[in-house]
Design a protein around this motif. Structure first.
Motif, short mmCIF file in Angstrom:
data_model
loop_
_atom_site.label_atom_id
_atom_site.label_comp_id
_atom_site.label_asym_id
_atom_site.label_seq_id
_atom_site.Cartn_x
_atom_site.Cartn_y
_atom_site.Cartn_z
N GLY A 129 -32.56 21.57 -17.85
CA GLY A 129 -33.19 21.76 -16.56
C GLY A 129 -34.43 20.92 -16.51
N ALA A 130 -34.83 20.35 -17.65
CA ALA A 130 -36.02 19.55 -17.72
C ALA A 130 -35.81 18.36 -18.61
CB ALA A 130 -37.17 20.37 -18.24
N LYS A 148 -41.41 19.90 -13.41
CA LYS A 148 -40.87 19.77 -14.76
C LYS A 148 -41.26 18.45 -15.42
CE LYS A 148 -38.47 23.64 -14.54
NZ LYS A 148 -38.39 24.03 -13.16
N SER A 149 -42.11 17.64 -14.79
CA SER A 149 -42.51 16.38 -15.40
C SER A 149 -43.48 16.65 -16.54
CB SER A 149 -43.15 15.45 -14.36
OG SER A 149 -44.43 15.92 -14.00
N ILE A 195 -42.46 26.88 -14.33
CA ILE A 195 -42.53 26.36 -15.70
C ILE A 195 -42.50 27.57 -16.61
CG2 ILE A 195 -43.87 25.07 -17.39
CD1 ILE A 195 -45.11 23.50 -15.12
N ASN A 196 -41.34 27.84 -17.17
CA ASN A 196 -41.15 28.99 -18.06
C ASN A 196 -41.60 30.30 -17.39
OD1 ASN A 196 -40.22 27.19 -20.00
ND2 ASN A 196 -42.26 26.92 -20.88
N GLY A 197 -41.29 30.41 -16.10
CA GLY A 197 -41.57 31.64 -15.38
C GLY A 197 -42.90 31.69 -14.65
N VAL A 226 -29.00 28.62 -15.91
CA VAL A 226 -29.99 29.56 -16.45
C VAL A 226 -31.20 28.83 -17.01
CG1 VAL A 226 -28.23 31.30 -16.98
CG2 VAL A 226 -28.91 29.65 -18.75
N SER A 227 -31.05 27.54 -17.31
CA SER A 227 -32.15 26.80 -17.92
C SER A 227 -33.10 26.18 -16.90
CB SER A 227 -31.62 25.68 -18.83
OG SER A 227 -31.10 24.62 -18.06
N ALA A 228 -32.77 26.26 -15.62
CA ALA A 228 -33.57 25.57 -14.60
C ALA A 228 -35.06 25.94 -14.65
CB ALA A 228 -32.99 25.84 -13.21
N PRO A 229 -35.42 27.20 -14.92
CA PRO A 229 -36.86 27.52 -14.91
C PRO A 229 -37.61 27.13 -16.18
CG PRO A 229 -35.48 29.46 -14.43
CD PRO A 229 -34.60 28.41 -15.01
#
Length: 519
Positions: A11-12, A102-103, A140-142, A454-457
């Motif tokens: 996702g990133a 996500k950069s 970014i990780n929630g 599921v990995s998008a965040p």
């Protein structure tokens, strides 16, 4: 498609671009390190044409609506990421900055405290929240570091030559088996009636970059067969799309069509910019892309045949696999976020004031200004959609350009796709209106079977560090397998090499990060 947005494994994994040290120039005023002027908001965003005049009609209308002055640094899109990196390293960050959350550069800056963490604030402003899933995807990780710019959550679709389908006597597809039969008929049954063996079914272009999970035809088919949309948690473990039995079923399906000549011979070299050409020129009859491509195709057929162009394109949604189970490919639902800098917005009071203003800008009236313009001036509302008017007037045309090439980039709910606050803009002719209505129904139906990534965040540190090396391993191997250059066992060996080279660590990091989101 519109790109739409590029993502790789975590996702990133698009976070692999090295930070650029050289500066580029923009137009307009950015932020400064002095105390914020409560009556002026500074922005930085992309530009796709000429920078609007601050004294221009639309700029002035937006300021009047907000009751505040705005200063915008407009940066040509091709230079934007470079400008972002340079700006983040400076002491001249604007109040509001459009960034990819996500950069690597933004992630480091945000977690170091350069931007406001809005996680506990944003839900107080209803126009800024939107969809909970998309809000999480943009994190970014929630943790929420920006107000996401909405994009349709589900755009995947199939464009089919409607006249060809009628000629070969087949119904619109509902399953992957149906699509195969149509591709075979389009190749073998002379759908254009010219008596020559000069057509094929599916049109696939060379997909740019090394992105694995994106909007390519390959990944749509993967999901249709039940593979993860990039990543999934199975039996408590993070599993990538390509390490599942369903993925290999999908590859065999695609390879079968390629081997049988049901796909364009230049599928691995055809430029995506020329994707429409075989369809319109009567060489190929199926495109798997995003639904808005239908509008492009209608435009092209309309130039050829203004009377019958509506009979040329049929669009259907995601397909069920052979056993009838349906899985649909969704998108993240956003493109970049509006992040708020702490350089000038230093206090909670200033932050609340700015969020109140951005909440107003995110209202229907505000988003209509950004995405449509000024009602009665450059557009009118007809049957619930925006119809352009007065386009022969140079001043109105300039207003329209300011919308299309600049201000729409500041819209968080300006997308005219499903879920946006602005008006859809389509030509008034019946084929376009019919496509819009059918698109809405398809999206509503396919969202019921959407397979979320599921990995998008989350952001895997190893994916950031090693993505440029790891990304091509499986993407290149898949292409070689489909081209018949390697066997399925060799493809599996390349997947093992991906794991051994750092993929195993990525999977563990994603698993750990995703597990923390629910805590």
């Amino acid at each position: 498609m519109s790109a739409s947005r590029s993502r790789f494994l975590a996702g990133a994994l698009a976070l692999t671009t090295a930070l650029v040290a050289s500066a580029c120039s923009g137009t307009g005023a950015g932020g400064d390190s002095s105390q914020a002027d409560d009556n002026t908001i500074t922005f930085m965003t992309q530009l796709f044409g000429t920078a609007p005049d601050p004294q221009g009609e639309l700029h002035q209308a937006i300021e009047k609506f907000l009751g505040k002055k705005i200063k915008v640094t407009w940066v040509p899109n091709a230079e934007y990421q470079e400008k972002v990196n340079v700006t983040l390293a400076s002491d001249n960050i604007p109040d509001v900055m459009v960034v990819d959350p996500k950069s690597p550069a933004f992630g480091k800056a945000a977690e170091a405290g350069a931007f406001w963490d809005l996680t506990d604030k944003i839900k107080k402003y209803p126009n800024l929240v939107g969809d909970e899933q998309v809000l999480l995807n943009s994190s970014i990780n929630g943790r929420i570091y920006g107000i996401y710019r909405i994009r349709p959550q589900l755009r995947s679709a199939i464009q089919i030559r409607k006249d060809w389908l009628k000629k070969v006597g087949l119904e619109p597809p509902k399953t992957t088996d149906d699509l195969y039969k149509i591709a075979k008929a389009f190749t073998e049954d002379d759908p254009d009636g010219n008596g020559k063996d000069d057509t094929y079914g599916l049109i696939i272009p060379k997909w740019p970059g090394t992105v694995f999970a994106a909007s390519s035809p390959f990944n749509a088919i993967d999901v249709w067969f039940g593979a993860p949309n990039n990543w999934d948690i199975r039996d408590g473990k993070a599993v990538p799309e390509f390490d599942t039995p369903e993925f290999f079923e999908a590859q065999r399906y695609i390879k079968k069509m390629i081997d049988e000549g049901l796909v364009n011979p230049d599928w691995n070299t055809l430029d995506t910019a020329k994707w429409n050409d075989p369809f319109v020129q009567g060489k190929g009859g199926i495109i798997i892309d995003v639904d808005v491509r239908t509008t492009q195709l209608l435009d092209l057929f309309r130039e050829q045949d203004p009377k019958n162009y509506g009979d040329k394109v049929l669009t259907v949604g995601n397909l069920a696999r052979p056993d009838g189970k349906k899985f649909s490919l969704p998108f993240t639902g956003y493109k970049d976020v509006l992040a708020i800098s702490k350089q000038r917005i230093r206090t909670e009071e200033q932050l609340d004031d700015l969020l109140t203003t951005l909440n107003k800008l995110a209202s229907k009236e505000g988003q209509v200004l950004l995405a449509n313009g000024i009602e009665g001036r450059n557009f009118k509302v007809e049957d619930g959609v925006a119809v352009l008017i007065n386009q022969d007037d140079p001043k109105v045309k300039q207003l329209q350009d300011d919308v299309d090439k600049a201000f729409i980039q500041l819209g968080t709910r300006a997308s005219t796709g499903t879920g946006g606050a602005a008006y859809e803009r389509v030509p008034p002719e019946e084929p376009y209106r019919k496509d819009l209505e059918e698109r809405k129904k398809r999206v509503e139906e396919d969202l019921k079977t959407a397979v979320w990534d599921v990995s998008a965040p989350v952001v895997s540190p190893t994916a950031v560090a090693k993505g440029a090396t790891l990304n091509p391993i499986v993407t290149d191997a898949r292409i070689k397998y489909l081209a018949g250059q390697i066997t399925e066992e060799q493809l599996k060996a390349e997947i093992k090499r991906w794991y051994d080279s750092g993929g195993r660590q990525i999977a563990q990091e994603i698993q750990d990060l995703v597990s923390k989101l629910g805590q």
